[in-house]
Structures are given as structure tokens and as C-alpha cells.
Scaffold this motif. Structure first.
Motif, short mmCIF file in Angstrom:
data_model
loop_
_atom_site.label_atom_id
_atom_site.label_comp_id
_atom_site.label_asym_id
_atom_site.label_seq_id
_atom_site.Cartn_x
_atom_site.Cartn_y
_atom_site.Cartn_z
N SER A 80 3.37 9.56 -6.67
CA SER A 80 3.96 10.86 -6.30
C SER A 80 4.88 11.40 -7.39
O SER A 80 5.16 12.60 -7.42
CB SER A 80 4.72 10.74 -4.98
N ALA A 81 5.33 10.54 -8.28
CA ALA A 81 6.13 11.02 -9.41
C ALA A 81 5.30 11.98 -10.27
O ALA A 81 5.83 12.95 -10.82
CB ALA A 81 6.60 9.84 -10.25
N LEU B 82 9.63 10.08 -0.83
CA LEU B 82 10.87 9.44 -1.26
C LEU B 82 10.79 9.03 -2.73
O LEU B 82 11.75 9.21 -3.50
CB LEU B 82 11.16 8.21 -0.40
N GLY B 83 9.64 8.46 -3.13
CA GLY B 83 9.48 8.05 -4.53
C GLY B 83 9.52 9.22 -5.48
O GLY B 83 10.24 9.22 -6.48
N GLY B 84 8.72 10.25 -5.15
CA GLY B 84 8.72 11.44 -5.99
C GLY B 84 10.08 12.10 -6.03
O GLY B 84 10.54 12.59 -7.08
N TRP C 222 0.84 -1.21 0.00
CA TRP C 222 0.00 0.00 0.00
C TRP C 222 0.87 1.25 0.00
O TRP C 222 0.60 2.21 -0.73
CB TRP C 222 -0.91 -0.02 1.23
N TYR C 223 1.93 1.28 0.80
CA TYR C 223 2.83 2.43 0.82
C TYR C 223 3.39 2.71 -0.58
O TYR C 223 3.57 3.87 -0.96
CB TYR C 223 4.02 2.19 1.75
N PHE C 224 3.65 1.65 -1.32
CA PHE C 224 4.33 1.83 -2.60
C PHE C 224 3.43 2.44 -3.68
O PHE C 224 3.95 2.89 -4.70
CB PHE C 224 4.95 0.52 -3.09
N TYR C 225 2.11 2.46 -3.47
CA TYR C 225 1.34 3.21 -4.47
C TYR C 225 1.57 4.70 -4.30
O TYR C 225 1.56 5.45 -5.28
CB TYR C 225 -0.16 2.89 -4.43
N ASP C 226 1.81 5.15 -3.07
CA ASP C 226 2.22 6.54 -2.87
C ASP C 226 3.56 6.80 -3.54
O ASP C 226 3.78 7.85 -4.15
CB ASP C 226 2.31 6.86 -1.37
N TRP C 227 4.47 5.85 -3.44
CA TRP C 227 5.78 5.95 -4.12
C TRP C 227 5.58 6.09 -5.62
O TRP C 227 6.24 6.89 -6.28
CB TRP C 227 6.59 4.69 -3.78
N ALA C 228 4.65 5.30 -6.19
CA ALA C 228 4.42 5.30 -7.63
C ALA C 228 3.78 6.59 -8.11
O ALA C 228 4.26 7.24 -9.05
CB ALA C 228 3.55 4.10 -8.02
#
Length: 458
Positions: free
Chosen positions: A31-32, A181-183, A23-29
Motif C-alpha cells: 500500500s505504500a 495503516l501501512g500506507g 497475509w495482512y502484512f503484504y497489504d501493509w507493504a
């Protein structure tokens, strides 16, 4: 008052650490998109294309010249904020319905995938945004931003299923922190491209366009991880009566009519829509302000916004820790005071001076992540059970990249004065009004009225 009309809902099994990380990693994806496209590159790039179409060249301020947008003559500098505003006006009708559908669909992951990949494809399609194609850029951004908002509605509706009342501030804060962090990571790669554009044989416009496209590819690539780890659960509001789509529209009407049963939740939502509209407008138009008013080059703007992303990670975690001590409500109120100070400082910044702009960016980074993460977790406590998607559909009207009153006010202020300083200081209204409205919400009573158990500290 607790809603007793919703049918009994099967209690979903507890989430695993692996599912939460997914779930956290959709924010990572995603946010770009909000970082690279909305915050940094698209505003200045689309404005430059609009200026070219208006017959302006180089540093020409383009005073008095206009472009045609579906029969309306507008200033090139107002195109991007007006496009943002229009996209959000359209999401007002789309997102709540998406939320209602998400509450009734047993295929929530598939909904997330559909909207995420649609938005990513529209973003990647900006590869063809060249010459004087400002209408193409505006159209693709409309599609991408609406799909972005719809995907985040579905994504947010997972939160109450993944974390209980005491855990929710932490889980929400970690999601936002992963997003920054992702963005920031993708933006760092694009900063390298900006720094070496001459060696790569690319113009500033080429770098901006390829950076925008990279955000679409990044979004699509990293969406695969949450899709692998998140689990579909029984519909939060029970199965649909007939078609999920028609039942979503029907239930949305019932939800809007039933909002009067939860006046405190509605009042919090109004307060959030006001102050977060200001936050999103500052994020979306910071690079335009830096370029057009402060006359700062990309070599200053892009690294500063990159710094903001990484500081926002620590800000989200830090304010999340503060919320454990004094409560999310008080922490958000403190952040709104800091946002007001930030806008006053932005209005006073001297043109052509990099250091003050960088220092201001650092202040934005510290306050940015926490104010958004804690608002999301706080709102999740105020939603009646079984209506998470519907209420987050209303909430998302003013979330990442989906503000509309702020860009509209910014565009009108600029159009009336031809001054970006007047336009930026006009946004202080959102933080002052939002602070007063949020201060008036009795949050503990609002959580109990929604039928939920409040955390120990608010």
C-alpha cells in the motif's frame, strides 16, 4: 452450472492466525506504493517534469504546449493519466496469465516475492527521475505498476485458502485495513519531510522524489514478513501438465472460453471493473486535481491524503461490520451512492479553500476501504474452486492503481476542455453504470452456480 472438468484438488489445511497476519502484512507493504507513489507524489511530480520539458515554468498553466512521447504530441497534464492507462492496458494481457500460473505452481510464495521485489526495485529506481526525464519516469512506473498488479493477483489468490465463506468478509476487510495503516504510516513520515523540507535544505521536488523512493524500500522491506509466514500449498488446480508457463497460457484460454459457463460471475466482474475503475481513478488523480485545479499546496494535500488513509482503516472495519448485518452486496451498493456524492462535491469545490477539500477527503476515507475490501471478498465467493488465481487475474485488471478507462476518460476530457473540473465530473459515469450493473446481479444464485456455499447474509 458447476465446472466438473477440474481435477480433484487436495483440500489444504486450515490457516493459522500467524499465517493470516502474515497475509495482512503484504497489504501493509504494497500500500505504500499505491498511497505514496500513485495517489500523492508521482502524479504532480511527473507532471512538473513534463512541464519543464515543455518549456513551462512556475505556475504557467502550459496551455497549448506539448511534449513528445514516442512520436505523439501530448499535453504535460495528460502524461500521468495516459501512463496509468497504458500500464493497465498491458496488465490486461499479463495478469490473467499470472493468475493461471499461480493456480498451477506449488511455489506461490516465490511468485509473490518475484513480482513484489521487481516492483519495489522499479519504484526505488525513480531516484534518478530528475530534470526533463519524463520518459524515464513513465517507463519505471509502467514496470512498477505491472509488477504491483501481478503481485496482488498472487496475494489475492491466497484468500480462499485462508478463510471459509463466513470468515472471508472479515479477513478481507482486515487485510485492507492493515494496508491503509501501512500506507498511512509511511505517508506520515513523508508528511514530516514535507513540513520540514526547508530545514532539511530540500526543494519540493526533492521531497517528492525521495518519498517515492521510500515507498520502494518500504515495499521491499515489509514483503519479507508474509514471505516468512505464508505457506506454499499444493496447486489449487492440480499440477501443471508440462511447463507451468505454457500450461498457464493454455489454461487461461480455457478459462476465457469457459466464462460463459458462469455468466453471473462474469456479470459481477464487469460491474466491478466499471465501478472500481472509477474508484481507482479518483484515488490516483486526486492530488493532480488538488494541485492543478484547486491550487492547493503540498502542505494541504499530503496531510489530507494521510488523513484519508487512517479514516479508510476505520471505514474498512466499519463497513465490514455493516456487511455482517446487511450483507456485503448491499453495503457495496450503498458505498457507490456515496462515491457519486463525493464526485459531485469535488466538482463544486472552490479553488484555494483548504477546509472543504479536507472535509471531502474525510468522506472519501470512510467509504474507500469498505467498498474495496467487500468487493474482493464477494468476488472470492463467485470463483469456481481451483481457479482462484485465474479469476483474480481478471479481477486485478481494475484493482489498486490498475484502472485504465478512468484515467483515459480523465485525460481525454482534460485534453478536450483544458478543465480538470470537467475531467473529474466525467468519472461519475463509472459509479452510475457500476451501481446499476451490480444491482442486477443475483449474488446468492451466482455463488451457488459457481459451486460454492453462500454465507448466511448477503
Amino acid at each position: 452450472m458447476v465446472d466438473t472438468t477440474t481435477s480433484a484438488v487436495e483440500v489444504p489445511p486450515a490457516s493459522s492466525r500467524s499465517e493470516r497476519v502474515g497475509w495482512y502484512f503484504y497489504d501493509w507493504a504494497n500500500s505504500a506504493f499505491s498511497t505514496t507513489v500513485v495517489t500523492v507524489f508521482l502524479g504532480p511530480y511527473l507532471t512538473a517534469i513534463a512541464k519543464t520539458a515543455a518549456g513551462c515554468a512556475g505556475d504557467d498553466p502550459c496551455t497549448g504546449r506539448t511534449i513528445d512521447v514516442l512520436g505523439f504530441a501530448i499535453y504535460p497534464g495528460s502524461l500521468f493519466p495516459y501512463t496509468v492507462s497504458l500500464s493497465v492496458f498491458l496488465t490486461v494481457f499479463v495478469l490473467p496469465v499470472v493468475g493461471a500460473i499461480a493456480d498451477r505452481s506449488p511455489h506461490k510464495k516465490q511468485l509473490l516475492a518475484s513480482f513484489a521485489y521487481l516492483g519495489a526495485a522499479a519504484t526505488a529506481g525513480m531516484l534518478f527521475l530528475t530534470g526533463e526525464r519524463y520518459l524515464l519516469g513513465a517507463g519505471l512506473f509502467l514496470l512498477a505498476n505491472i509488477a504491483f498488479g501481478a503481485s496482488v493477483v498472487v496475494y489475492n489468490s491466497f484468500l480462499p485458502q485462508l478463510a471459509g465463506p463466513e470468515e472471508r468478509d472479515g479477513v478481507s476487510s482486515r487485510g485492507w485495513a492493515f494496508g491503509y495503516l501501512g500506507g498511512g504510516t509511511l505517508l506520515a513520515l513523508n508528511v514530516v519531510a514535507v513540513a520540514f523540507k526547508d530545514r532539511l535544505g530540500l526543494s519540493t521536488g526533492d521531497v517528492a522524489r525521495y518519498s517515492i523512493v521510500s515507498a520502494g524500500l518500504w515495499w521491499a522491506l515489509f514483503t519479507t514478513l508474509p514471505l516468512r509466514r505464508l505457506r506454499n500449498r499444493p496447486p489449487a488446480a492440480g499440477p501443471a501438465r508440462g511447463s507451468v508457463l505454457t500450461d498457464g497460457f493454455r489454461q487461461l484460454w480455457h478459462t476465457l472460453r469457459g466464462l460463459k459457463a458462469y455468466p453471473l460471475t462474469l456479470f459481477f466482474l464487469v460491474a466491478y471493473l466499471v465501478y472500481n475503475d472509477g474508484i481507482q481513478t479518483v484515488i490516483a488523480l486526486a492530488s493532480v486535481y488538488g494541485t492543478e485545479e484547486l491550487k492547493l499546496p503540498d502542505e494541504v494535500l499530503v496531510p489530507t491524503i494521510l488523513m484519508v488513509q487512517f479514516l479508510a482503516f476505520f471505514g474498512a472495519m466499519g463497513l465490514g461490520a455493516l456487511a455482517k448485518r446487511i450483507g456485503a452486496w448491499k453495503t457495496v451498493l450503498i458505498s457507490l451512492v456515496l462515491w457519486t456524492v463525493v464526485l459531485i462535491a469535488a466538482y463544486l469545490l472552490p479553488a484555494g479553500r483548504a477546509v472543504p477539500f479536507v472535509l471531502l477527503g474525510g468522506a472519501i476515507g470512510i467509504v474507500l476501504g469498505g467498498s474495496q475490501a467487500l468487493s474482493r471478498s464477494l468476488f472470492s465467493q463467485l470463483i469456481p474452486k481451483g481457479k482462484e488465481g485465474e479469476y483474480f487475474g481478471l479481477y486485478e485488471i481494475s484493482d489498486k492503481g490498475t484502472s485504465w478507462l478512468g484515467p483515459l476518460l480523465f485525460g481525454l476530457a482534460y485534453g478536450a476542455t483544458q478543465s480538470y473540473r470537467v475531467a473529474i465530473i466525467s468519472l461519475i459515469t463509472f459509479f452510475v453504470v457500476g451501481f446499476v450493473a451490480l444491482l442486477a446481479v443475483p449474488v446468492r444464485r451466482a455463488i451457488i452456480a459457481a459451486g460454492n456455499t453462500p454465507p448466511r447474509v448477503l
